[in-house]
Design an enzyme around this catalytic site. Structure first.
Site, PDB file in Angstrom:
ATOM      1  N   CYS A 234      34.531  46.432  35.799  1.00 40.18           N
ATOM      2  CA  CYS A 234      33.921  46.988  34.600  1.00 40.18           C
ATOM      3  C   CYS A 234      34.666  48.244  34.140  1.00 40.18           C
ATOM      4  O   CYS A 234      35.868  48.200  33.913  1.00 40.18           O
ATOM      5  CB  CYS A 234      32.444  47.255  34.892  1.00 40.18           C
ATOM      6  SG  CYS A 234      31.412  47.589  33.481  1.00 40.18           S
ATOM      7  N   THR A 235      33.997  49.361  34.042  1.00 41.48           N
ATOM      8  CA  THR A 235      34.620  50.587  33.571  1.00 41.48           C
ATOM      9  C   THR A 235      35.387  51.332  34.662  1.00 41.48           C
ATOM     10  O   THR A 235      35.892  52.428  34.414  1.00 41.48           O
ATOM     11  CB  THR A 235      33.575  51.515  32.921  1.00 41.48           C
ATOM     12  OG1 THR A 235      32.535  51.763  33.869  1.00 41.48           O
ATOM     13  CG2 THR A 235      32.999  50.894  31.656  1.00 41.48           C
TER      14      THR A 235
END
Length: 114
Positions: free
Chosen positions: A51-52
């Site tokens: 994800c991030t």
């Protein structure tokens, strides 16, 4: 996620997974993570961002020119901040060399049947 211990600089890792979340978007955190990741990546067989988590990994420059992905909600910001990445916001996960990136997970539905 909070670390209970630190990894000694000479420790060889098989796989490093960089989790997403707000931590790497706090001022100074991505830079610190990128410095450590960049110094250790040559000794790690697999480096993955979830994800991030890409904010810490992309800042190293190791993903420049590579095909990567991240969560759809961060894709435009990641593309703006790291224009040398070949971002594919529609991919769920990608592998380019020793680097793996993923879009993250879909949150569970908050609605429940009664």
């Amino acid at each position: 996620m909070h670390a209970d211990v630190t990894v000694p600089s000479r420790t060889r890792l098989d796989t490093l997974i960089i989790p997403g979340g707000a931590g790497l978007r706090r001022p100074g955190m991505a830079e610190k993570a990128a410095t450590w990741i960049g110094s250790r990546a040559p000794y790690i067989r697999r480096v993955a961002s979830v994800c991030t988590g890409i904010y810490g990994l992309a800042r190293t420059g190791l993903l420049d020119g590579r095909r990567v992905t991240t969560h759809w909600s961060a894709a435009a910001d990641v593309a703006r901040r790291f224009p040398k990445l070949r971002l594919d916001p529609d991919a769920l996960f990608l592998k380019d060399g020793q680097f793996y990136t993923s879009a993250g997970s879909r949150p569970a539905s908050t609605s429940r049947s009664r």
